[in-house]
Design an enzyme around this catalytic site. Structure first.
Site: not given
Ligand SMILES: *Cc1c(COP(=O)(O)O)cnc(C)c1O
Length: 386
Positions: A46, A132, A175, A179, A204, A207, A238
């Protein structure tokens, strides 16, 4: 109590036992596993912007380490609160377009601290089904009524919001970049929806931060919705190449969280060296858009190599690229075949994803050279029919 031996034997039989294996990092996104010394190109990291090895982060960490020592010695609310934590929080608030920010020990701790601080037994949480595990655990820990909506399906969310109107105040958690498939949440539409229903919205960006947005402020910056996001959460582990996590929002929200989020209150502050590395990363991400540009060029190159090689499946909109295989067995077999060709990628299998949709997951980082990407694309195309 659980019968350990029995449980382990059963998992072993099912092929579901996890295990650790140390890797040796060779730099530039290459690694070797302990069992042999074959050089592998890492497609599971990541560290998207390759900042973990960046001289600016190493220098900042080294300087803070020699000045302040290895550990912070106490929680922030005791004597562990250092100037560098505040500098980091100011930089993060600016990056995310919010008034203030608060750092946490990790993303897992942030999600399991923030969500229970905001929602309790009389509240509702609407959570994307593919969120997640740390978000899911935060929701469970809160004791709120957890309502999960179909992945990225805002019509379903709207139905559920309508049905549950008047039953308590509500938090929506998503998110920005998911992910497992690297797909993206329709944030503009979501913000409109949350405003219509008067909910709090938490995004979130584990990423997204550093990878998207003109300044690396994430998808909320790129979509121009940071004003509509009440809690902009993310991790330093990440794209930012360090460790720890943050949430950004209003100053009032941060004051509340530092009084209520138990994973913030009852845990030792991040070491100065870690906070300093994170700060250097946030500064770099803002100062050097070329980092992001290089990454996006590599992502585009890898996708176009797969396309021109005849791959026709969906490749998604981000640095996380899913390659659909189907059953778990063949997916694991392909992971082995790739490894024989010097490619380290992982399979994502049920129950993480629905039955029959096991996939290989390639995450592209700025480490990958043209040669690395070509080698990986060729290997992947070659084994697709194996
Ligand atoms: C990795 C991740 C986390 C956890 O962050 P850590 O800092 O690794 O604990 C939380 N949320 C999402 C979406 C993640 O991908």
């Amino acid at each position: 109590m659980v019968d350990l031996k029995n449980w382990l034997d059963q998992q072993r039989e099912k092929g579901g036992l996890r295990s650790l294996r140390p890797v040796a990092r060779r730099g530039k996104g290459h690694l070797t596993l302990a069992e042999d010394d074959r050089d592998l190109i890492d497609f599971s990291s990541n560290d998207y912007l390759a900042l973990a090895e960046h001289p600016a982060l190493i220098a900042a960490a080294r300087h803070a380490l020699s000045q302040f020592g290895a550990g912070s010695g106490a929680s922030r609310l005791m004597s562990g609160d250092l100037v560098v934590h505040h500098e980091l929080e100011e930089a993060v608030a600016q990056l995310k377009g919010k008034e203030a920010a608060l750092t946490f020990g990790s993303g897992y701790m942030a999600n399991t601290g923030i969500i229970p601080a905001l929602a309790g037994r009389h509240d509702l949480i609407f959570s994307d089904r593919l969120n997640h595990a740390s978000i899911h655990d935060g929701c469970r820990l809160s004791g709120a009524r957890l309502i999960r909506f179909r992945h990225n399906d805002l019509n379903h969310l709207e139905d559920l919001l309508t049905k549950n109107q008047g039953r308590g105040s509500a938090l929506i958690v998503v998110e920005s970049i998911y992910s497992m498939d690297g797909d993206r949440c329709p944030l503009r539409e979501l913000v409109a929806l949350k405003e219509r229903f008067g909910c709090l919205l938490m995004v979130d960006e584990a990423h997204g931060t550093g990878v998207f947005g003109p300044n690396g402020g994430g998808v909320i910056e790129e979509d121009g919705v940071s004003g509509g996001v009440d809690l902009a959460m993310g991790t330093f582990g990440k794209a930012l190449g360090s460790y720890g996590a943050y949430v950004a929002g209003s100053a009032e929200m941060m004051e509340y969280l530092l009084n209520r989020a138990r994973s913030f209150i009852f845990s030792t502050a991040l070491p100065a060296s870690v906070a300093a590395a994170s700060l250097a990363a946030v500064q770099l991400v803002r100062k050097e858009p070329s980092l992001r540009r290089e990454l996006h060029e590599k992502i585009a190159l890898f996708k176009s190599l797969l396309r021109s090689g005849g791959y026709s499946g969906a490749l998604g909109p981000s640095q996380i690229i899913p390659v659909l295989i189907g059953e778990s067995g063949p997916a694991l077999h392909k992971v082995e075949l790739l490894r024989e060709q010097g490619i380290f990628a992982t399979a994502v299998r049920p129950p993480t994803v629905p039955d029959g949709t096991a996939r290989l997951r390639f995450s592209i980082t700025r480490h990958h050279s043209m040669a690395d990407l070509t080698q990986a694309a060729e290997a992947l195309l070659e084994i697709m029919d194996a």
